[in-house]
Write a protein that holds these residues in place. Structure first.
Motif, PDB file in Angstrom:
ATOM      1  N   ALA A 160       0.929  -1.233  -0.038  1.00 17.87           N
ATOM      2  CA  ALA A 160       0.116  -0.026  -0.133  1.00 17.87           C
ATOM      3  C   ALA A 160       0.707   1.269  -0.088  1.00 17.87           C
ATOM      4  CB  ALA A 160      -0.964  -0.068   1.143  1.00 17.87           C
ATOM      5  N   THR A 161       1.903   1.329   0.665  1.00 15.98           N
ATOM      6  CA  THR A 161       3.035   2.256   0.527  1.00 15.98           C
ATOM      7  C   THR A 161       3.376   2.666  -0.653  1.00 15.98           C
ATOM      8  OG1 THR A 161       3.273   2.247   3.054  1.00 15.98           O
ATOM      9  CG2 THR A 161       5.064   3.271   1.841  1.00 15.98           C
ATOM     10  N   LEU A 162       3.780   1.515  -1.329  1.00 16.48           N
ATOM     11  CA  LEU A 162       4.366   1.728  -2.777  1.00 16.48           C
ATOM     12  C   LEU A 162       3.333   2.260  -3.688  1.00 16.48           C
ATOM     13  CD1 LEU A 162       6.673  -1.524  -2.894  1.00 16.48           C
ATOM     14  CD2 LEU A 162       7.358   0.958  -2.883  1.00 16.48           C
ATOM     15  N   ASP A 163       1.963   1.571  -3.422  1.00 18.41           N
ATOM     16  CA  ASP A 163       0.779   1.870  -4.471  1.00 18.41           C
ATOM     17  C   ASP A 163       0.404   3.276  -4.249  1.00 18.41           C
ATOM     18  OD1 ASP A 163       1.255  -0.542  -5.616  1.00 18.41           O
ATOM     19  OD2 ASP A 163      -0.568  -1.591  -4.678  1.00 18.41           O
ATOM     20  N   TYR A 164       0.070   3.658  -3.207  1.00 13.41           N
ATOM     21  CA  TYR A 164      -0.444   5.040  -2.782  1.00 13.41           C
ATOM     22  C   TYR A 164       0.210   5.953  -2.122  1.00 13.41           C
ATOM     23  CZ  TYR A 164      -4.855   1.849  -3.327  1.00 13.41           C
ATOM     24  OH  TYR A 164      -5.643   1.002  -3.745  1.00 13.41           O
ATOM     25  N   PHE A 165       1.370   5.615  -1.764  1.00 18.55           N
ATOM     26  CA  PHE A 165       2.183   6.840  -0.938  1.00 18.55           C
ATOM     27  C   PHE A 165       3.533   6.932  -1.626  1.00 18.55           C
ATOM     28  CE2 PHE A 165      -0.789   4.688   1.908  1.00 18.55           C
ATOM     29  CZ  PHE A 165      -1.816   5.707   2.142  1.00 18.55           C
ATOM     30  N   GLY A 166       3.740   6.508  -2.913  1.00 17.51           N
ATOM     31  CA  GLY A 166       4.915   6.812  -3.567  1.00 17.51           C
ATOM     32  C   GLY A 166       6.135   6.309  -2.606  1.00 17.51           C
ATOM     33  N   GLY A 167       6.014   5.335  -1.874  1.00 17.99           N
ATOM     34  CA  GLY A 167       7.073   4.652  -1.224  1.00 17.99           C
ATOM     35  C   GLY A 167       7.400   5.258   0.097  1.00 17.99           C
ATOM     36  N   SER A 168       6.868   6.431   0.483  1.00 14.23           N
ATOM     37  CA  SER A 168       6.949   7.228   1.669  1.00 14.23           C
ATOM     38  C   SER A 168       6.423   6.413   2.953  1.00 14.23           C
ATOM     39  CB  SER A 168       6.600   8.436   1.447  1.00 14.23           C
ATOM     40  OG  SER A 168       6.699   9.210   2.638  1.00 14.23           O
TER      41      SER A 168
END
Length: 61
Positions: free
Chosen positions: A35-43
């Motif tokens: 989810a961090t990669l998909d929705y939050f640009g890896g942040s």
């Protein structure tokens, strides 16, 4: 460098938080990392803000 503000629908935010609460162990870390990669640009910091999880959890997976 300014990053664009993430706008997620309330329903999506609610689903992400619900899933992160119900999952445990490696399944939770794997879900949060994806989810961090998909929705939050890896942040991890952004994921922490929206999903209520710790930055370390999403980085560990």
């Amino acid at each position: 460098m300014a990053h664009p503000k993430i706008e997620l629908a309330q329903k999506v935010q609610s689903s992400l938080k619900d899933a992160s609460i119900k999952l445990t162990g490696y399944k939770k870390r794997t879900f949060m990392a994806q989810a961090t990669l998909d929705y939050f640009g890896g942040s991890p910091r952004k994921a922490e803000t929206y999903m209520g999880c710790s930055k370390d959890s999403s980085k560990r997976a």
